[in-house]
Design a protein around this motif. Structure first.
Motif, PDB file in Angstrom:
ATOM      1  N   GLU A 174      -7.715  -9.256   8.081  1.00 38.08           N
ATOM      2  CA  GLU A 174      -6.677 -10.012   8.780  1.00 38.08           C
ATOM      3  C   GLU A 174      -5.284  -9.627   8.303  1.00 38.08           C
ATOM      4  O   GLU A 174      -4.324  -9.640   9.086  1.00 38.08           O
ATOM      5  CB  GLU A 174      -6.926 -11.514   8.605  1.00 38.08           C
ATOM      6  CG  GLU A 174      -8.147 -11.988   9.370  1.00 38.08           C
ATOM      7  CD  GLU A 174      -8.312 -13.488   9.394  1.00 38.08           C
ATOM      8  OE1 GLU A 174      -8.999 -13.985  10.310  1.00 38.08           O
ATOM      9  OE2 GLU A 174      -7.757 -14.173   8.495  1.00 38.08           O
ATOM     10  N   TYR A 176      -4.456  -6.549   7.308  1.00 39.54           N
ATOM     11  CA  TYR A 176      -4.203  -5.297   8.029  1.00 39.54           C
ATOM     12  C   TYR A 176      -3.847  -5.572   9.488  1.00 39.54           C
ATOM     13  O   TYR A 176      -2.925  -4.968  10.051  1.00 39.54           O
ATOM     14  CB  TYR A 176      -5.438  -4.402   7.965  1.00 39.54           C
ATOM     15  CG  TYR A 176      -5.554  -3.561   6.715  1.00 39.54           C
ATOM     16  CD1 TYR A 176      -4.527  -2.709   6.322  1.00 39.54           C
ATOM     17  CD2 TYR A 176      -6.708  -3.588   5.938  1.00 39.54           C
ATOM     18  CE1 TYR A 176      -4.636  -1.916   5.185  1.00 39.54           C
ATOM     19  CE2 TYR A 176      -6.834  -2.806   4.803  1.00 39.54           C
ATOM     20  CZ  TYR A 176      -5.795  -1.969   4.427  1.00 39.54           C
ATOM     21  OH  TYR A 176      -5.914  -1.189   3.302  1.00 39.54           O
ATOM     22  N   GLU A 177      -4.572  -6.488  10.116  1.00 43.60           N
ATOM     23  CA  GLU A 177      -4.307  -6.796  11.525  1.00 43.60           C
ATOM     24  C   GLU A 177      -2.901  -7.354  11.704  1.00 43.60           C
ATOM     25  O   GLU A 177      -2.205  -7.014  12.670  1.00 43.60           O
ATOM     26  CB  GLU A 177      -5.354  -7.784  12.043  1.00 43.60           C
ATOM     27  CG  GLU A 177      -5.287  -8.005  13.539  1.00 43.60           C
ATOM     28  CD  GLU A 177      -6.429  -8.837  14.083  1.00 43.60           C
ATOM     29  OE1 GLU A 177      -6.261  -9.438  15.169  1.00 43.60           O
ATOM     30  OE2 GLU A 177      -7.494  -8.905  13.430  1.00 43.60           O
ATOM     31  N   SER A 178      -2.474  -8.217  10.776  1.00 45.71           N
ATOM     32  CA  SER A 178      -1.131  -8.784  10.869  1.00 45.71           C
ATOM     33  C   SER A 178      -0.051  -7.709  10.736  1.00 45.71           C
ATOM     34  O   SER A 178       1.072  -7.892  11.216  1.00 45.71           O
ATOM     35  CB  SER A 178      -0.934  -9.851   9.789  1.00 45.71           C
ATOM     36  OG  SER A 178      -0.781  -9.270   8.498  1.00 45.71           O
ATOM     37  N   ARG A 182      -4.712  -1.667  13.057  1.00 47.62           N
ATOM     38  CA  ARG A 182      -5.957  -2.081  13.675  1.00 47.62           C
ATOM     39  C   ARG A 182      -7.165  -1.309  13.163  1.00 47.62           C
ATOM     40  O   ARG A 182      -8.233  -1.886  12.930  1.00 47.62           O
ATOM     41  CB  ARG A 182      -5.841  -1.889  15.192  1.00 47.62           C
ATOM     42  CG  ARG A 182      -6.990  -2.431  15.982  1.00 47.62           C
ATOM     43  CD  ARG A 182      -6.940  -3.947  16.006  1.00 47.62           C
ATOM     44  NE  ARG A 182      -8.233  -4.519  15.712  1.00 47.62           N
ATOM     45  CZ  ARG A 182      -8.522  -5.806  15.837  1.00 47.62           C
ATOM     46  NH1 ARG A 182      -7.589  -6.656  16.207  1.00 47.62           N
ATOM     47  NH2 ARG A 182      -9.713  -6.264  15.553  1.00 47.62           N
ATOM     48  N   ALA A 185      -8.125  -2.582   9.813  1.00 47.88           N
ATOM     49  CA  ALA A 185      -8.712  -3.916   9.952  1.00 47.88           C
ATOM     50  C   ALA A 185     -10.153  -3.826  10.421  1.00 47.88           C
ATOM     51  O   ALA A 185     -11.051  -4.487   9.873  1.00 47.88           O
ATOM     52  CB  ALA A 185      -7.890  -4.747  10.935  1.00 47.88           C
ATOM     53  N   ASP A 186     -10.408  -2.988  11.423  1.00 49.20           N
ATOM     54  CA  ASP A 186     -11.763  -2.867  11.957  1.00 49.20           C
ATOM     55  C   ASP A 186     -12.739  -2.351  10.908  1.00 49.20           C
ATOM     56  O   ASP A 186     -13.909  -2.753  10.879  1.00 49.20           O
ATOM     57  CB  ASP A 186     -11.766  -1.940  13.175  1.00 49.20           C
ATOM     58  CG  ASP A 186     -11.134  -2.593  14.395  1.00 49.20           C
ATOM     59  OD1 ASP A 186     -11.004  -3.837  14.413  1.00 49.20           O
ATOM     60  OD2 ASP A 186     -10.763  -1.862  15.340  1.00 49.20           O
ATOM     61  N   TYR A 189     -13.678  -5.290   8.885  1.00 51.34           N
ATOM     62  CA  TYR A 189     -14.561  -6.174   9.638  1.00 51.34           C
ATOM     63  C   TYR A 189     -15.976  -5.596   9.704  1.00 51.34           C
ATOM     64  O   TYR A 189     -16.960  -6.340   9.642  1.00 51.34           O
ATOM     65  CB  TYR A 189     -14.015  -6.397  11.046  1.00 51.34           C
ATOM     66  CG  TYR A 189     -12.678  -7.110  11.093  1.00 51.34           C
ATOM     67  CD1 TYR A 189     -12.293  -7.991  10.082  1.00 51.34           C
ATOM     68  CD2 TYR A 189     -11.796  -6.917  12.155  1.00 51.34           C
ATOM     69  CE1 TYR A 189     -11.069  -8.640  10.122  1.00 51.34           C
ATOM     70  CE2 TYR A 189     -10.577  -7.570  12.212  1.00 51.34           C
ATOM     71  CZ  TYR A 189     -10.211  -8.425  11.191  1.00 51.34           C
ATOM     72  OH  TYR A 189      -9.005  -9.075  11.240  1.00 51.34           O
ATOM     73  N   HIS A 217     -12.436 -12.996  15.901  1.00 52.44           N
ATOM     74  CA  HIS A 217     -12.360 -11.549  16.099  1.00 52.44           C
ATOM     75  C   HIS A 217     -13.550 -10.952  16.854  1.00 52.44           C
ATOM     76  O   HIS A 217     -13.591  -9.741  17.061  1.00 52.44           O
ATOM     77  CB  HIS A 217     -12.261 -10.849  14.734  1.00 52.44           C
ATOM     78  CG  HIS A 217     -11.185 -11.397  13.864  1.00 52.44           C
ATOM     79  ND1 HIS A 217      -9.842 -11.127  14.075  1.00 52.44           N
ATOM     80  CD2 HIS A 217     -11.238 -12.223  12.781  1.00 52.44           C
ATOM     81  CE1 HIS A 217      -9.125 -11.760  13.149  1.00 52.44           C
ATOM     82  NE2 HIS A 217      -9.954 -12.428  12.363  1.00 52.44           N
TER      83      HIS A 217
END
Length: 335
Positions: A174, A176-178, A182, A185-186, A189, A217
């Protein structure tokens, strides 16, 4: 066996083993800490408090202090919880034990939005025991809130490298996503999913963190299915919040609200003051056009901890700005 069951998040099993141990030796103080943890995991605040009281009558050592602190925290008694954790850390014998209590004190400071105190305690925990990975991840959480992003990413990566817990992967993903990263972040995840799969293969229950991930997500309806089953197994405050949020994300706002209330109202068992829980309730109320209540709970979330999430704290601020000030001409708002 009770301790192992708690580690697997099998709180019903842990309580059964703990009760069996207490029946055999009710005067052995070590019986009670696993019972306290199991009862809290099952959302039975009355039983966890009673077990904590029995433990204090038998012993006044640091582990009992720390368990009492957890009970106080769940009831919203932050000052009492902080004092008990400070006493536990001072009385601890081994460095690893002291570091564990310092980490919990850091988490308590973080929950109330005190970034500097939280960072100080997390750093002291890591200095005391370099293998204290929860404190390493805690540093990442606080450093991100302080805008020290490079240091935050490094702290999280260190924690994950040595102890790849699913919740650390979710937090780092999250972050990284902020930051708009992306692909990074993936990757985190995907690590979360893999760690949950491995945990399940070894008998551990990580459905709560997976449900939280899916709600925000992944597949919200899958999150609802997972968390409904989790709620039947262990109806704790944390599960109530996660299930309510998953229902909201799946479009079931009316059904979501009672779970959000359960997670945030002391009279319903949700005594812990959590910015995330208050945010979830506020957003659910906003979807139900209960704008007065939504404004109150979103404001409360940011008052408790303005930096509670790199993704959701900005969304709380955006929602509040959109709601604006209550209109006098419009009359009283629904609550």
């Amino acid at each position: 066996m009770a301790v192992l069951a708690n580690a697997r998040r099998d709180y019903a099993g842990a309580r059964a083993w703990g009760e069996a141990a207490r029946k055999l030796e009710p005067e052995r103080w070590t019986t009670y800490p696993p019972l306290i943890e199991a009862s809290a995991g099952l959302g039975d605040d009355e039983e966890s408090g009673a077990a904590a009281g029995e433990a204090r009558e038998l012993r006044s050592g640091p582990e009992v202090m720390a368990r009492a602190a957890a009970v106080y925290r769940d009831r919203g008694w932050r000052e009492d919880a902080a004092a008990k954790l400070t006493d536990a850390a001072s009385a601890a014998g081994e460095p690893a034990e002291r570091a564990a209590y310092l980490e919990r004190a850091g988490q308590l400071a973080w929950e109330r939005g005190d970034r500097e105190d939280a960072l100080r305690r997390f750093r002291e925990a890591v200095r005391t025991d370099p293998d204290q990975r929860a404190a390493q991840a805690g540093q990442g959480r606080v450093l991100a809130a302080l805008g020290r992003t490079t240091e935050a990413l490094s702290a999280y990566r260190t924690a994950l490298a040595k102890h790849p817990r699913p919740e650390y992967a979710l937090e780092l993903g999250e972050l990284y996503e902020s930051l708009g990263m992306r692909q990074a972040a993936d990757a985190r995840y995907a690590l979360l999913r893999e760690r949950v799969r491995l945990a399940a293969a070894h008998g551990a229950d990580e459905e709560l963190v997976l449900g939280r991930f899916e709600a925000d997500h992944g597949d919200a309806e899958a999150a609802v299915r997972r968390l409904r089953a989790e709620w039947k197994r262990q109806p704790s405050t944390e599960v109530a919040d996660a299930l309510g949020w998953a229902l909201h994300r799946a479009g079931e706002h009316e059904e979501a609200l009672p779970f959000a209330v359960r997670a945030t109202e002391g009279t319903e068992g949700g005594g812990v003051r959590s910015a995330l829980f208050a945010y979830h309730r506020g957003m659910i109320e906003d979807s139900l056009e209960r704008y007065g209540a939504a404004r109150r709970h979103l404001t409360e979330a940011l008052r408790i901890n303005p930096w509670f999430s790199p993704l959701h704290a900005p969304r709380a601020k955006e929602a509040l700005a959109r709601l604006g000030e209550p209109s006098v001409q419009a009359g009283p708002e629904s609550s």
